[in-house]
Design an enzyme around this catalytic site. Structure first.
Site, short mmCIF file in Angstrom:
data_model
loop_
_atom_site.label_atom_id
_atom_site.label_comp_id
_atom_site.label_asym_id
_atom_site.label_seq_id
_atom_site.Cartn_x
_atom_site.Cartn_y
_atom_site.Cartn_z
N GLU A 335 0.81 -1.21 0.00
CA GLU A 335 0.00 0.00 0.00
C GLU A 335 0.85 1.27 0.00
O GLU A 335 0.42 2.32 0.48
CB GLU A 335 -0.98 -0.02 1.18
CG GLU A 335 -2.03 -1.12 1.01
CD GLU A 335 -2.69 -1.55 2.31
OE1 GLU A 335 -2.25 -1.10 3.38
OE2 GLU A 335 -3.62 -2.36 2.25
N ASP A 359 -0.38 -6.27 9.67
CA ASP A 359 -1.26 -5.40 10.44
C ASP A 359 -1.43 -5.93 11.86
O ASP A 359 -1.60 -7.14 12.07
CB ASP A 359 -2.64 -5.35 9.78
CG ASP A 359 -2.66 -4.53 8.51
OD1 ASP A 359 -1.65 -3.85 8.25
OD2 ASP A 359 -3.66 -4.57 7.79
#
Length: 429
Positions: A335, A359
């Site tokens: 990302e 994450d």
């Protein structure tokens, strides 16, 4: 990288001739040689070769010898500077004045002509002149001429050298942003001033469509592509498809996606470091790459709602192996999260190991685990645990299949065996 920065060792001496300097020459130079032996034994560059060190041609007792040392360091591609001394010396005359080199001073802890005095005085001079330097000093007093490096000094020397080399290796390299801001993630708002001012790096940018252009126009090595696709088919297991039945692709469509992501992986690497094989195909500009030590791929959302996403490419590039065998990882932030990418870069340069990008999804308390599973965590998980989920570029090195004895670890690539590579691949879908 073809040429790595070296560590320069500056033996600093009391320059007063007539008995003082002469009595310290051998001790001072031996101190420098002991540090070189430590660094060359314990430290490795990212390609696995021992770190190279350079010692000044003579002990440094004044500004003339300091200047000669600086000239030698310039010629020898020195990127980190360490001054060592067993005695009091003339600080402002002998200090390292290069504003770009990470610097430290080891002042020997002895009682005859204490290196601590030079250490304190010259660190103060560094502060006055705005030239940061780190101080290294041993807890225990040693006899003059003792060439043993105490454990506490050893740890400080190695910590400084690793950090200094990380700074030197980053300098002049690029962060390559493939695409732009992803889903409003602030870390993917790439701050060029931060990279330039704090890391000494430059920024490069290409649109995500460059990957699509190279796929459509076959701007990649066709021979490597055949090798890569066969290797992927043999070693990369296709997982279960959890999509709703109406959204499940047929076999032909899935095979086309596999072909796409393999090409995409090669192209992302070529964008980072270049590929001389492209010259033979008439793509001289594309062959150069962007001199990138770190990259990020925007992916979400426009790209991944339309084309196969970057998870395969990011995960494989961040691993210590692919169809070309065992090799150093290529750092790619999912990302285009440049700030997480910088964290990965720091850790990689300090440890020479691949990095996990994941994450932090959820904290599971013992009570919550017991509520949904009927089992209460115990042992190391007794107080609960954090649930990390792969968000693209989690390296396959993180599968726990690399070992030292019976302990799961992540290793520098030159310590990984073919059997461990196979085990990492078999543990991954």
């Amino acid at each position: 990288m073809k040429t790595y920065p070296k560590i320069g060792i500056r033996p600093i001496i009391d320059g007063r001739l007539g008995g003082i300097r002469e009595s310290l020459e051998e001790t001072t130079m031996n101190m420098a040689k002991a540090v070189v032996a430590l660094f060359q034994t314990e430290l490795r560059y990212p390609d696995g070769t021992p770190v190279a060190c350079v010692i000044a041609d003579s002990c440094i007792g004044g500004v003339q010898e300091a200047a000669h040392c600086a000239e030698k360091f310039e010629r020898e591609n020195v990127g980190v500077s360490l001054s060592v001394t067993p005695c009091w010396c003339y600080g402002s005359e002998t200090m390292d004045m290069n504003p770009l080199l990470p610097k430290a001073i080891w002042g020997f802890n002895g009682t005859e002509r204490p290196g601590a005095v030079y250490l304190a005085a010259t660190l103060a001079a560094h502060n006055q002149k705005g030239l940061p330097a780190f101080g290294i000093y041993g807890k225990d007093v040693q006899d003059m001429g003792d060439q043993h490096i105490p454990e506490d000094v050893r740890e400080k020397l190695l910590a400084f050298a690793r950090a200094g080399l990380a700074v030197a290796i980053m300098r002049g390299k690029s962060y390559l942003a493939i695409g732009s801001v992803s889903m409003g993630i602030a870390g993917s708002i790439v701050d060029a001033d931060f990279f330039q001012s704090y890391l000494g790096m430059r920024n490069e940018y290409v649109d995500s469509s460059e990957i699509l252009r190279r796929i459509q126009q076959n701007i990649f090595d066709p021979e490597e592509y055949k090798l890569a696709l066969n290797w992927t088919r043999e070693h990369c297991q296709e997982g279960e498809d959890f999509n709703r039945e109406k959204n499940i692709k047929n076999r032909q469509e899935k095979d086309q996606d596999w072909e796409f992501v393999v090409k995409m992986t090669m192209i992302m690497r070529d964008l980072m470091i270049g590929n001389p094989r492209l010259v033979d195909q008439g793509f001289g500009e594309e062959a150069q790459g962007h001199h990138a030590l770190l990259a990020g791929f925007q992916g979400q959302r426009q790209w991944t709602d339309f084309l196969p996403d970057g998870d395969f490419s990011e995960a494989l590039l961040n691993s210590s192996f692919d169809w070309n065998g065992i090799r150093a990882p290529y750092l790619v932030a999912t990302e285009n999260d440049a700030l997480n990418g910088v964290s990965m870069l720091f850790n990689y340069l300090l440890t020479n190991t691949a990095q996990i990008f994941a994450d932090v999804r959820t904290y599971w308390s013992p009570e919550a685990v017991a509520r949904v599973s009927g089992w209460k965590p115990e042992g190391r998980a007794a107080d609960g645990f954090l649930h990390l989920i792969n968000s693209g570029s989690a390296t396959l090195d993180g599968t726990g299949k690399q070992r030292i004895g019976d302990k799961p670890v992540m290793k520098p690539h030159w310590e990984i065996s073919d059997q461990e590579v196979d085990a990492c691949l078999k543990a991954t879908t």
